[in-house]
Design a protein around this motif. Sequence first.
Motif, PDB file in Angstrom:
ATOM      1  N   ARG A  19      20.180  43.983  15.537  1.00 54.61           N
ATOM      2  CA  ARG A  19      19.880  43.208  16.753  1.00 54.61           C
ATOM      3  C   ARG A  19      19.883  44.122  17.982  1.00 54.61           C
ATOM      4  O   ARG A  19      19.003  44.053  18.844  1.00 54.61           O
ATOM      5  CB  ARG A  19      20.907  42.100  16.938  1.00 54.61           C
ATOM      6  CG  ARG A  19      20.685  40.865  16.076  1.00 54.61           C
ATOM      7  CD  ARG A  19      21.836  39.883  16.263  1.00 54.61           C
ATOM      8  NE  ARG A  19      21.590  38.621  15.576  1.00 54.61           N
ATOM      9  CZ  ARG A  19      21.116  37.511  16.159  1.00 54.61           C
ATOM     10  NH1 ARG A  19      20.823  37.538  17.462  1.00 54.61           N
ATOM     11  NH2 ARG A  19      20.936  36.411  15.474  1.00 54.61           N
ATOM     12  N   ILE A  20      20.911  44.986  18.050  1.00 56.21           N
ATOM     13  CA  ILE A  20      21.030  45.891  19.200  1.00 56.21           C
ATOM     14  C   ILE A  20      19.843  46.844  19.261  1.00 56.21           C
ATOM     15  O   ILE A  20      19.293  47.130  20.341  1.00 56.21           O
ATOM     16  CB  ILE A  20      22.360  46.671  19.124  1.00 56.21           C
ATOM     17  CG1 ILE A  20      23.539  45.716  19.326  1.00 56.21           C
ATOM     18  CG2 ILE A  20      22.399  47.801  20.141  1.00 56.21           C
ATOM     19  CD1 ILE A  20      24.906  46.346  19.062  1.00 56.21           C
ATOM     20  N   ASP A  21      19.404  47.338  18.100  1.00 58.10           N
ATOM     21  CA  ASP A  21      18.347  48.355  18.046  1.00 58.10           C
ATOM     22  C   ASP A  21      16.946  47.769  18.179  1.00 58.10           C
ATOM     23  O   ASP A  21      15.994  48.498  18.510  1.00 58.10           O
ATOM     24  CB  ASP A  21      18.440  49.138  16.733  1.00 58.10           C
ATOM     25  CG  ASP A  21      19.744  49.930  16.628  1.00 58.10           C
ATOM     26  OD1 ASP A  21      20.352  50.184  17.685  1.00 58.10           O
ATOM     27  OD2 ASP A  21      20.139  50.271  15.501  1.00 58.10           O
ATOM     28  N   ASP A  22      16.789  46.476  17.882  1.00 56.14           N
ATOM     29  CA  ASP A  22      15.452  45.854  17.892  1.00 56.14           C
ATOM     30  C   ASP A  22      15.100  45.433  19.317  1.00 56.14           C
ATOM     31  O   ASP A  22      15.634  44.460  19.858  1.00 56.14           O
ATOM     32  CB  ASP A  22      15.449  44.643  16.957  1.00 56.14           C
ATOM     33  CG  ASP A  22      14.044  44.078  16.757  1.00 56.14           C
ATOM     34  OD1 ASP A  22      13.139  44.464  17.531  1.00 56.14           O
ATOM     35  OD2 ASP A  22      13.857  43.256  15.848  1.00 56.14           O
ATOM     36  N   ALA A  23      14.178  46.162  19.941  1.00 56.64           N
ATOM     37  CA  ALA A  23      13.802  45.895  21.335  1.00 56.64           C
ATOM     38  C   ALA A  23      13.115  44.545  21.501  1.00 56.64           C
ATOM     39  O   ALA A  23      13.036  44.015  22.622  1.00 56.64           O
ATOM     40  CB  ALA A  23      12.884  47.010  21.842  1.00 56.64           C
ATOM     41  N   LEU A  44      25.758  41.357  22.588  1.00 60.09           N
ATOM     42  CA  LEU A  44      26.106  42.513  21.761  1.00 60.09           C
ATOM     43  C   LEU A  44      25.778  43.821  22.465  1.00 60.09           C
ATOM     44  O   LEU A  44      26.555  44.785  22.411  1.00 60.09           O
ATOM     45  CB  LEU A  44      25.357  42.440  20.418  1.00 60.09           C
ATOM     46  CG  LEU A  44      25.831  41.369  19.429  1.00 60.09           C
ATOM     47  CD1 LEU A  44      24.852  41.250  18.266  1.00 60.09           C
ATOM     48  CD2 LEU A  44      27.226  41.705  18.909  1.00 60.09           C
ATOM     49  N   ARG A  45      24.646  43.867  23.162  1.00 59.06           N
ATOM     50  CA  ARG A  45      24.262  45.095  23.859  1.00 59.06           C
ATOM     51  C   ARG A  45      25.228  45.399  24.996  1.00 59.06           C
ATOM     52  O   ARG A  45      25.592  46.565  25.237  1.00 59.06           O
ATOM     53  CB  ARG A  45      22.828  44.976  24.380  1.00 59.06           C
ATOM     54  CG  ARG A  45      21.790  45.078  23.267  1.00 59.06           C
ATOM     55  CD  ARG A  45      20.389  44.867  23.786  1.00 59.06           C
ATOM     56  NE  ARG A  45      19.419  44.926  22.671  1.00 59.06           N
ATOM     57  CZ  ARG A  45      18.301  44.233  22.625  1.00 59.06           C
ATOM     58  NH1 ARG A  45      17.982  43.416  23.637  1.00 59.06           N
ATOM     59  NH2 ARG A  45      17.491  44.342  21.591  1.00 59.06           N
ATOM     60  N   GLY A  46      25.645  44.350  25.703  1.00 62.48           N
ATOM     61  CA  GLY A  46      26.624  44.552  26.760  1.00 62.48           C
ATOM     62  C   GLY A  46      27.946  45.058  26.222  1.00 62.48           C
ATOM     63  O   GLY A  46      28.565  45.988  26.786  1.00 62.48           O
ATOM     64  N   LEU A  47      28.372  44.484  25.110  1.00 61.23           N
ATOM     65  CA  LEU A  47      29.618  44.929  24.473  1.00 61.23           C
ATOM     66  C   LEU A  47      29.511  46.378  24.013  1.00 61.23           C
ATOM     67  O   LEU A  47      30.437  47.169  24.192  1.00 61.23           O
ATOM     68  CB  LEU A  47      29.946  44.015  23.279  1.00 61.23           C
ATOM     69  CG  LEU A  47      30.378  42.582  23.591  1.00 61.23           C
ATOM     70  CD1 LEU A  47      30.355  41.733  22.328  1.00 61.23           C
ATOM     71  CD2 LEU A  47      31.772  42.562  24.213  1.00 61.23           C
ATOM     72  N   ASN A  48      28.375  46.721  23.413  1.00 60.50           N
ATOM     73  CA  ASN A  48      28.201  48.073  22.874  1.00 60.50           C
ATOM     74  C   ASN A  48      28.181  49.115  23.994  1.00 60.50           C
ATOM     75  O   ASN A  48      28.761  50.207  23.858  1.00 60.50           O
ATOM     76  CB  ASN A  48      26.896  48.126  22.075  1.00 60.50           C
ATOM     77  CG  ASN A  48      26.817  49.367  21.198  1.00 60.50           C
ATOM     78  OD1 ASN A  48      27.796  49.756  20.561  1.00 60.50           O
ATOM     79  ND2 ASN A  48      25.653  49.996  21.161  1.00 60.50           N
ATOM     80  N   ARG A  49      27.535  48.786  25.118  1.00 61.50           N
ATOM     81  CA  ARG A  49      27.490  49.729  26.240  1.00 61.50           C
ATOM     82  C   ARG A  49      28.895  49.994  26.787  1.00 61.50           C
ATOM     83  O   ARG A  49      29.290  51.142  27.010  1.00 61.50           O
ATOM     84  CB  ARG A  49      26.591  49.165  27.346  1.00 61.50           C
ATOM     85  CG  ARG A  49      26.402  50.123  28.526  1.00 61.50           C
ATOM     86  CD  ARG A  49      25.634  49.456  29.641  1.00 61.50           C
ATOM     87  NE  ARG A  49      26.423  48.430  30.298  1.00 61.50           N
ATOM     88  CZ  ARG A  49      27.345  48.678  31.245  1.00 61.50           C
ATOM     89  NH1 ARG A  49      27.589  49.931  31.618  1.00 61.50           N
ATOM     90  NH2 ARG A  49      27.995  47.687  31.810  1.00 61.50           N
ATOM     91  N   LEU A  50      29.676  48.938  26.971  1.00 62.92           N
ATOM     92  CA  LEU A  50      31.034  49.098  27.500  1.00 62.92           C
ATOM     93  C   LEU A  50      31.941  49.815  26.495  1.00 62.92           C
ATOM     94  O   LEU A  50      32.794  50.616  26.875  1.00 62.92           O
ATOM     95  CB  LEU A  50      31.621  47.727  27.853  1.00 62.92           C
ATOM     96  CG  LEU A  50      30.969  47.003  29.037  1.00 62.92           C
ATOM     97  CD1 LEU A  50      31.484  45.573  29.127  1.00 62.92           C
ATOM     98  CD2 LEU A  50      31.234  47.749  30.341  1.00 62.92           C
TER      99      LEU A  50
END
Length: 905
Positions: free
Chosen positions: A589-593, A603-609
Motif C-alpha cells: 500500500r505504501i509503495d503503490d502510488a 500508513l505513509r504518515g506513520l512510516n515517514r515519522l
Amino acid sequence: MLKSKTFVKKTRSGGIMKIVREHYLRDDIWCGSEVCTECKQEETVLQKDTYIESNLCSFPHYLLPDTNIVLSQIDILEDPLIKNVIILQTVLQEVRHRSAPIYKRLKDILHDKEKHFYTFTNEHHRETYIEREQGESANDRNDRAIRISTKWYSDHLNNTPTDKRLKVVLLTNDRGNKEKAEESGLLTYRCKKQHTTVTSVPQDETAVLTSNEITSSKVLFPEHLPLSRIQSGIKSGTFQQGTFRASRDNYLEATVFVHGEGDDSTEVLIQGLQNLNRAVHQDLVAVEILPLNQWVAPSSVVLQDEGPKEDDVTEEEEEAELKSGPSGAASRKPTGRVVGIIKRNWRPFCGMLFLSQIKEATRHLFTPADRRIPRIRIETRQAATLAGQRIMVAVDGWPKHSRYPNGHFVRSLGSAGDKETETEVLLLEHDVPHQDFSQAVLSFLPKMPWNITEEDMAVREDLRNLTVCSVDPPGCTDIDDALHCRDLPNGNQEVGVHIADVSHFIRPGNAMDLEAANRGTTVYLTGRRIDMVPELLSSNLCSLRSSVERLAFSCIWEINDKAEIVKTRFTKSVINSKASLTYAEAQMRIDDANMNDDTTKSLRGLNRLAKILKKRRIEKGALTLSSPEVRFHIDSETHDPIDLQTKELKETNSMVEEFMLLANISVAQKIYDEFSECALLRKHPAPPPSNYDILNKAAKSKDMVIHTDSAKALADSLDAAQVDGFPYFNTLLRILATRCMMQAVYFCSGMDSDFHHYGLASPIYTHFTSPIRRYSDIIVHRLLAVAIGADSTYPDLMDKHKQSALCNNLNYRHKMAQYAQRASVAYHTQLFFKSRGILNEEGFILFVRKNAIIVLIPKFGLEGTVFFENKDKPSPKLIFNEEISGVSVAPSEPEPEVKRAKLDR
C-alpha cells in the motif's frame, strides 16, 4: 503397657503448659514369619523357605538392614532376587526424615508382595522398645534399638522347632555398631561383604554376583560439606555461593555465577569431574576459589559424554582431553571447586533410555534431552519396552562412589520422533504450562453473545470514526495493537497506538488472573500456540480485528514534522479497525502510488515519522543487532514443513516497532511518575567487558577494532565494520554482538535503582503493547488505568515485594518461552531436511575449537558443530555432527530488546 513422659513448656505469652506424652507398648505384635508358631498371626510375610544364599551364609536367613544400609544400598534392596527382609519401624522413620525419594522407594518395595519385606513395629513392642539413656545421642539410641530388635528376632525364631533353623543377619556398614552387635552374639555383616544374589535357579545352578558389581565401592568424588560448614565458610569469605551452570559444549566444564553487591558479580570457572563434584545444572552450590597459580582458561575443546563409562575410569583419563585451552595468563579466569550443595534444582527430566549391553541387566543409563544434565542410572525391568521411547526420569541421589546419579523411571511420553511426543517433550523440558484451562478459569469468561454496553461507552472515548488499522505477521489472530495517523488543523499530526484492553476482562485475583500470572506469556511454537488466556479472549473478544468494535487502551500523541512529541495523553477507548494487514500488504500500500485511501495515507504518515524516530534513536546509541530467523510453510494436511526461508524484514516491520517502543517508553514514564515504588518496568543491563571477547576476536581477524565503551560506541563500530567482497561479515558481527548481550528483565521500580535499557539507549522502559500474550502488560495496564483515574487499585498492585516476586516469575517464563520457540524451530528444521538428502549451501565459521568448528548456514538459520574426523590429528575431512531435535534446549545467549521487538511481532 504404658510409657509416659511429662514435662513443662513455656508458651509465647509467658504461661506454663504441662505436656504429657504417652507411648503404648504391646506384646501381641507379630513377627511376620511363616515358621513362627508363637505369634497368633492371621497373615505372614516372611517365607519359611528362603532361597537367597551366599558364600557367607550357607543357611536360610532373613536380612535386617540398618538405616544407613537402606539409604546407601536401596538399589540392592530393590533387586528382585532380594527377598525376606525385615524393616524395623526405627529404620523406616529415620529414612523418612532423611530422604523422601528413598523413603518412597522403600515403601514401594514394602507394598510389593513378591518381595516379602516385612515392617516390624519395634517401637511399640514391649520387648524391643528402649528409652534413650542419659548422655546418649539419638543416633546411638537408634543403633541400640536395631541391635535389640535383631536379638529379639534371633531368640524368637530359635524358640520355634523347625527342620532348618533360620538366622537373622544384621546388615550394617557402621564399624561401631557392627562391633557392639558381634559382642552381643549377633550375626552381622557389612553389606558389600555379605550380599550376593542368585541370577537364576533352574536345576539348582546358581550364578553369584557381588554388590561391587552393582555399585562401585571406589570413591570418585569428594564428600560434600555439611550445611553448617558451608554457612560458616560463606560468612567468613572462605566459600562463595552461586548458581551452577553446566557447559553445553564440554561436559567436564561449568561456571558458577556468584552474585555480589549491586552489579558486582563474578563467574567462577569449574573444570574436571572432582571439581564439579556432582553438581547439576542450576543447583545452588558453594564453591572454593583455588589459588591464583591453579587458575585456568576455558577449554577450547568441544567434549560430549559419549556413552557409558565404567566407575573406575580415572579422572586423569577423562580430563586429558579437557586441558586444551589457551595457556596465556591473560586468558585465565577465577577457578574453583564445588565443596557442597546448598539447594538442588532437580526436576523430572525428559530423554531416552540406552540399554545396557549386559544380557538381562536391569540397570541402564538414561540420556537427558538437555545435554547440560548428566546421564542418569536407573533400574527397570521394562527396558525393552521403553527402548525407542521418550521417557521421564527423576533423580534420587548421587553417591560419591558413582560416576552418574541414580534415578527412577517416572512415565513414558510416547515414541521418539512422533510429532506430538516431541512437542510434549519440548514443553515439559522448558517448563511451559500447557494444560487445558480449568473450568474455574473458564467460568470467568464473559457470556456470549458479548456486546459493548452503554455503561462501557460512558467511561470511554469513542474513537470508532478514526482510520485505525493493524499490521501483523501472516495468520496472526491474537491482534494486540493497531495504529492511526491523521493530520491536525495546526499542521501537526496525531498518532495513536491502540492496545487491546485485556484488563477489562481479567480482573485482579480471580482464577483467570492467577492462571495468566502463572503462565506469564503466550508461547509460539511452529504450527502451534499455547495461549496465556483462553482463546475466546485471545483470538476473539480482545483481538483488534477489522470491522468489529473492540475495547482498547489508547496512547495518543501530537507530533510535529520533526517527529517531536508535543503532547501525550492516555485514554480507555472504543475503536473499529478499518483493516487487518500483513507486513507485506501494508508495504505494498505504501509503495503503490495509485493507492490514496485513508488507510494508505495513515500508513505513509506513520512510516515517514517512524524513519525519523529510528534515526534519532540510533543516534542516541540504540543497537541494531542480528540473529538468523526462519519461517516455515506448513502442509495443511500433514502439518510437516514443506518450505523454509529466512525471514525478510520490511519497512513496515520497523514502522510498527518504532511506535510500539515509543508507546512503551511513554507509558513507563507515566506509571513511574505516579507510582515510583511499584511501577513494573523493564531494563537491559550493560554487558561486562569480558562478554565482548568473542566479538573482539572476530573483528581482530579482519584487522578491525570494536569499541565497547558505550552502546553508542558499539553501534558506531558495527556500522563501520565492512569488508570488501564479504558483505555478510557485518551481519556475522551483529550476530556475535547479540550473543554478548545480557538478558533484559522485568523489575519493580521500588526494588532497583538502575532503570537504563542498554539496547534501546532509553533511560526508562516497560511493556504495554501486548497484553493478550504478556502478563507484564496487563499489570502495566492496571497501573496506567489507576494513574489516569480509569480504574481502582488493589493491595497487591501497590506492594513492591509482591510485584518483585511476580517479576521473577515473568522473567523465568519469558526466558523459557524463548528457548521453547527456538527448540521448536530446530525440530521442524530437522523435519524439513529429513527427506532432502545432501544439500550444498554457503556457510560461515563462527567459532574455532581445537577439535571442531561452529558453522552458521544463513539461508536456513542453521547453526551446528562440525567435528574433525580424527580428534587427535585435525584433518580437512569434516563430519557434520549436529543433531537438531525438538528436545534440544535453545542457546543461553540472550537477545537484546531491539531484536526481541521484531520477534514479538
